[in-house]
Write a protein that holds these residues in place. Sequence first.
Motif, PDB file in Angstrom:
ATOM      1  N   ALA A 108     -12.074   4.890  -4.717  1.00 52.61           N
ATOM      2  CA  ALA A 108     -12.198   6.253  -4.041  1.00 52.61           C
ATOM      3  C   ALA A 108     -10.529   6.571  -3.522  1.00 52.61           C
ATOM      4  O   ALA A 108     -10.362   5.500  -2.714  1.00 52.61           O
ATOM      5  CB  ALA A 108     -12.820   6.374  -3.085  1.00 52.61           C
ATOM      6  N   PRO A 109      -9.500   7.765  -3.489  1.00 52.64           N
ATOM      7  CA  PRO A 109      -8.569   8.211  -3.802  1.00 52.64           C
ATOM      8  C   PRO A 109      -8.270   7.923  -2.382  1.00 52.64           C
ATOM      9  O   PRO A 109      -7.882   9.093  -1.024  1.00 52.64           O
ATOM     10  CB  PRO A 109      -8.277   9.085  -3.877  1.00 52.64           C
ATOM     11  CG  PRO A 109      -9.276   9.564  -4.631  1.00 52.64           C
ATOM     12  CD  PRO A 109     -10.515   8.987  -4.000  1.00 52.64           C
ATOM     13  N   ILE A 110      -9.157   7.471  -1.064  1.00 54.61           N
ATOM     14  CA  ILE A 110      -8.567   7.165   0.069  1.00 54.61           C
ATOM     15  C   ILE A 110      -8.262   5.938   0.922  1.00 54.61           C
ATOM     16  O   ILE A 110      -9.263   5.666   1.994  1.00 54.61           O
ATOM     17  CB  ILE A 110     -10.343   7.876   0.892  1.00 54.61           C
ATOM     18  CG1 ILE A 110     -11.513   7.123   0.732  1.00 54.61           C
ATOM     19  CG2 ILE A 110     -10.948   9.322   0.300  1.00 54.61           C
ATOM     20  CD1 ILE A 110     -12.618   7.525   0.853  1.00 54.61           C
ATOM     21  N   GLU A 111      -7.625   5.038   0.576  1.00 48.91           N
ATOM     22  CA  GLU A 111      -7.710   3.866   1.054  1.00 48.91           C
ATOM     23  C   GLU A 111      -6.819   4.029   2.028  1.00 48.91           C
ATOM     24  O   GLU A 111      -7.170   3.002   2.414  1.00 48.91           O
ATOM     25  CB  GLU A 111      -7.528   2.544  -0.086  1.00 48.91           C
ATOM     26  CG  GLU A 111      -5.895   3.540  -0.677  1.00 48.91           C
ATOM     27  CD  GLU A 111      -5.184   2.560  -2.368  1.00 48.91           C
ATOM     28  OE1 GLU A 111      -5.183   1.277  -1.913  1.00 48.91           O
ATOM     29  OE2 GLU A 111      -5.085   2.980  -3.096  1.00 48.91           O
ATOM     30  N   THR A 112      -5.853   4.892   2.515  1.00 45.12           N
ATOM     31  CA  THR A 112      -5.272   4.761   3.576  1.00 45.12           C
ATOM     32  C   THR A 112      -6.126   4.855   4.464  1.00 45.12           C
ATOM     33  O   THR A 112      -4.970   4.440   5.674  1.00 45.12           O
ATOM     34  CB  THR A 112      -3.896   5.962   2.980  1.00 45.12           C
ATOM     35  OG1 THR A 112      -4.269   6.662   3.160  1.00 45.12           O
ATOM     36  CG2 THR A 112      -2.893   5.031   2.374  1.00 45.12           C
ATOM     37  N   MET A 113      -7.260   5.557   4.570  1.00 40.75           N
ATOM     38  CA  MET A 113      -7.815   6.036   5.829  1.00 40.75           C
ATOM     39  C   MET A 113      -8.474   4.551   6.584  1.00 40.75           C
ATOM     40  O   MET A 113      -8.634   3.877   6.070  1.00 40.75           O
ATOM     41  CB  MET A 113      -8.870   6.691   5.519  1.00 40.75           C
ATOM     42  CG  MET A 113      -8.146   8.293   5.322  1.00 40.75           C
ATOM     43  SD  MET A 113      -9.358   9.539   4.458  1.00 40.75           S
ATOM     44  CE  MET A 113     -10.852   9.850   5.960  1.00 40.75           C
ATOM     45  N   TYR A 140     -18.036  -3.912  -7.370  1.00 42.14           N
ATOM     46  CA  TYR A 140     -17.641  -2.966  -6.583  1.00 42.14           C
ATOM     47  C   TYR A 140     -15.959  -3.158  -6.836  1.00 42.14           C
ATOM     48  O   TYR A 140     -15.700  -4.569  -7.473  1.00 42.14           O
ATOM     49  CB  TYR A 140     -17.282  -3.406  -4.789  1.00 42.14           C
ATOM     50  CG  TYR A 140     -18.378  -3.595  -4.216  1.00 42.14           C
ATOM     51  CD1 TYR A 140     -18.852  -2.645  -3.773  1.00 42.14           C
ATOM     52  CD2 TYR A 140     -19.047  -4.190  -4.785  1.00 42.14           C
ATOM     53  CE1 TYR A 140     -20.384  -2.488  -2.996  1.00 42.14           C
ATOM     54  CE2 TYR A 140     -20.934  -4.421  -3.859  1.00 42.14           C
ATOM     55  CZ  TYR A 140     -21.297  -3.944  -3.151  1.00 42.14           C
ATOM     56  OH  TYR A 140     -22.482  -3.600  -2.896  1.00 42.14           O
ATOM     57  N   LEU A 141     -15.481  -1.722  -7.020  1.00 43.14           N
ATOM     58  CA  LEU A 141     -13.726  -1.678  -8.266  1.00 43.14           C
ATOM     59  C   LEU A 141     -13.286  -1.183  -6.498  1.00 43.14           C
ATOM     60  O   LEU A 141     -12.960  -0.222  -5.991  1.00 43.14           O
ATOM     61  CB  LEU A 141     -14.367  -0.903  -8.902  1.00 43.14           C
ATOM     62  CG  LEU A 141     -15.199  -1.402  -9.737  1.00 43.14           C
ATOM     63  CD1 LEU A 141     -15.502  -0.076 -10.766  1.00 43.14           C
ATOM     64  CD2 LEU A 141     -15.155  -2.615 -10.466  1.00 43.14           C
ATOM     65  N   CYS A 142     -11.788  -1.683  -6.597  1.00 43.37           N
ATOM     66  CA  CYS A 142     -10.978  -1.320  -6.602  1.00 43.37           C
ATOM     67  C   CYS A 142     -11.262  -1.348  -4.400  1.00 43.37           C
ATOM     68  O   CYS A 142     -11.546  -1.474  -4.011  1.00 43.37           O
ATOM     69  CB  CYS A 142     -10.295   0.135  -6.619  1.00 43.37           C
ATOM     70  SG  CYS A 142      -8.582   0.492  -6.172  1.00 43.37           S
ATOM     71  N   TRP A 143     -11.037   0.312  -4.552  1.00 43.12           N
ATOM     72  CA  TRP A 143     -12.181   0.386  -2.407  1.00 43.12           C
ATOM     73  C   TRP A 143     -13.058   0.218  -2.278  1.00 43.12           C
ATOM     74  O   TRP A 143     -13.121   0.193  -1.562  1.00 43.12           O
ATOM     75  CB  TRP A 143     -11.139   2.246  -2.229  1.00 43.12           C
ATOM     76  CG  TRP A 143     -11.695   2.305  -0.547  1.00 43.12           C
ATOM     77  CD1 TRP A 143     -10.727   2.276  -0.039  1.00 43.12           C
ATOM     78  CD2 TRP A 143     -12.562   3.056  -0.650  1.00 43.12           C
ATOM     79  NE1 TRP A 143     -11.406   3.269   1.038  1.00 43.12           N
ATOM     80  CE2 TRP A 143     -12.630   3.565   0.489  1.00 43.12           C
ATOM     81  CE3 TRP A 143     -14.274   3.529  -1.106  1.00 43.12           C
ATOM     82  CZ2 TRP A 143     -13.856   3.998   1.535  1.00 43.12           C
ATOM     83  CZ3 TRP A 143     -15.449   3.746  -0.369  1.00 43.12           C
ATOM     84  CH2 TRP A 143     -15.193   3.646   0.843  1.00 43.12           C
ATOM     85  N   LYS A 162       5.011  -0.981   0.106  1.00 43.27           N
ATOM     86  CA  LYS A 162       4.525  -0.225  -1.343  1.00 43.27           C
ATOM     87  C   LYS A 162       3.751  -0.422  -2.467  1.00 43.27           C
ATOM     88  O   LYS A 162       2.679  -1.068  -2.427  1.00 43.27           O
ATOM     89  CB  LYS A 162       6.244  -0.285  -2.379  1.00 43.27           C
ATOM     90  CG  LYS A 162       6.368  -1.668  -2.987  1.00 43.27           C
ATOM     91  CD  LYS A 162       7.429  -1.799  -4.217  1.00 43.27           C
ATOM     92  CE  LYS A 162       7.174  -3.659  -4.868  1.00 43.27           C
ATOM     93  NZ  LYS A 162       8.664  -2.915  -5.163  1.00 43.27           N
ATOM     94  N   LYS A 163       3.623   1.118  -3.589  1.00 42.32           N
ATOM     95  CA  LYS A 163       2.695   0.645  -3.901  1.00 42.32           C
ATOM     96  C   LYS A 163       1.935  -0.179  -4.909  1.00 42.32           C
ATOM     97  O   LYS A 163       3.148  -0.489  -5.585  1.00 42.32           O
ATOM     98  CB  LYS A 163       1.894   2.452  -4.971  1.00 42.32           C
ATOM     99  CG  LYS A 163       0.435   2.630  -5.261  1.00 42.32           C
ATOM    100  CD  LYS A 163       1.036   3.709  -6.537  1.00 42.32           C
ATOM    101  CE  LYS A 163      -0.647   4.200  -7.001  1.00 42.32           C
ATOM    102  NZ  LYS A 163      -0.656   5.711  -8.024  1.00 42.32           N
ATOM    103  N   ARG A 193      -3.006   1.190  -6.219  1.00 42.97           N
ATOM    104  CA  ARG A 193      -3.489   0.661  -4.431  1.00 42.97           C
ATOM    105  C   ARG A 193      -2.287   0.829  -3.743  1.00 42.97           C
ATOM    106  O   ARG A 193      -1.378  -0.079  -3.952  1.00 42.97           O
ATOM    107  CB  ARG A 193      -4.403   0.008  -4.603  1.00 42.97           C
ATOM    108  CG  ARG A 193      -4.270  -1.360  -5.278  1.00 42.97           C
ATOM    109  CD  ARG A 193      -5.211  -2.534  -4.493  1.00 42.97           C
ATOM    110  NE  ARG A 193      -5.421  -4.293  -5.628  1.00 42.97           N
ATOM    111  CZ  ARG A 193      -3.788  -4.627  -5.259  1.00 42.97           C
ATOM    112  NH1 ARG A 193      -3.521  -4.757  -3.740  1.00 42.97           N
ATOM    113  NH2 ARG A 193      -4.107  -5.886  -5.734  1.00 42.97           N
ATOM    114  N   HIS A 194      -2.900   0.443  -2.441  1.00 46.86           N
ATOM    115  CA  HIS A 194      -1.952   1.025  -1.416  1.00 46.86           C
ATOM    116  C   HIS A 194      -1.946  -0.450  -0.108  1.00 46.86           C
ATOM    117  O   HIS A 194      -1.331  -0.549   1.196  1.00 46.86           O
ATOM    118  CB  HIS A 194      -1.775   2.662  -0.985  1.00 46.86           C
ATOM    119  CG  HIS A 194      -1.116   3.429  -1.390  1.00 46.86           C
ATOM    120  ND1 HIS A 194       0.284   4.003  -1.902  1.00 46.86           N
ATOM    121  CD2 HIS A 194      -1.671   4.193  -2.612  1.00 46.86           C
ATOM    122  CE1 HIS A 194       0.507   4.696  -2.165  1.00 46.86           C
ATOM    123  NE2 HIS A 194      -0.458   4.945  -2.888  1.00 46.86           N
TER     124      HIS A 194
END
Length: 305
Positions: A108-113, A140-143, A162-163, A193-194
Amino acid sequence: MPLRLPDKLPAIEILKKENIFVMDETRAHSQEIRPLRIVVLNLMPLKITTETDLVRLLSNTPLQVEIYFMKLKSHTPKNTPIEHMMMFYKDFDELKRHKFDGMIITGAPIETMNYEDVQYWPEITNIFDWARTHVTSTMYLCWGAMAALYHFYDIPKYSLAKKMFGIFGQYPLEPTLPIFRGFDDLFNMPQSRHTEVHRNDIEKIDDLKIIAESPDSGVSMVMARGGREFFITGHLEYAPDTLDKEYKRDLGTRDDVELPFNYYRDNNPDNDPLVTWRAHANLLYSNWINYYVYQETPYNIDDIR
């Protein structure tokens, strides 16, 4: 054997053009066989793209697989038509009464939260807990992988300077595991990912086993509960042009965008990507379906514990 997909799912026509055999529900009902039931919790913003990417990989098996798509009740997607969500997705409240042979939970595009600051954190952690008693094996994938490691094992995530962006070589650390059957000594995995998880945090947990990593991108695959859970930090499911689209989308709008590593031919973004991960992606998902889902799930799906 084909995948069983909901009638009129956009992925059907896309994959037929790629000579991938899929069938809609109407035709599938004429076959007397218990298909494997795989549920996908799709948290990615471009739902149709992610659906197609995952269905493409799940189709590479002789087993009949029936796909369900789950959505969160506490979150409304902004980048997918509401008509598509209403037609093909069901809330967790509706699906939680059932059991499934396999499950995939995307990034999901919320990984910095912070995890607890995510609007749907209470609902998704409820789904994580539910999967442990209602699903034979969950990927389970990425975030999604980092969130589940945090929820179950208190594994923290760390922000990157950096990413982590591009194609990175991964080494299977336990090549005799069935998940790696047919793998080479090195396989490539897209990363985008960040944040990251650290090896030393994971090694403190006896129930976790790091099974693949990269000297450049770090831990990439973790296994738990004998293969009932896999945590993958990258995106083997990505289509050839996904990183290209991300790079060109973010170029000029973010200050941390660099050329994706080891991705374009001659490292020139004017050239096509050099696809070096697709064979292992197909193999990984086929091995998961065969060894950790089909061969482990009970014939009576209600016996899953």
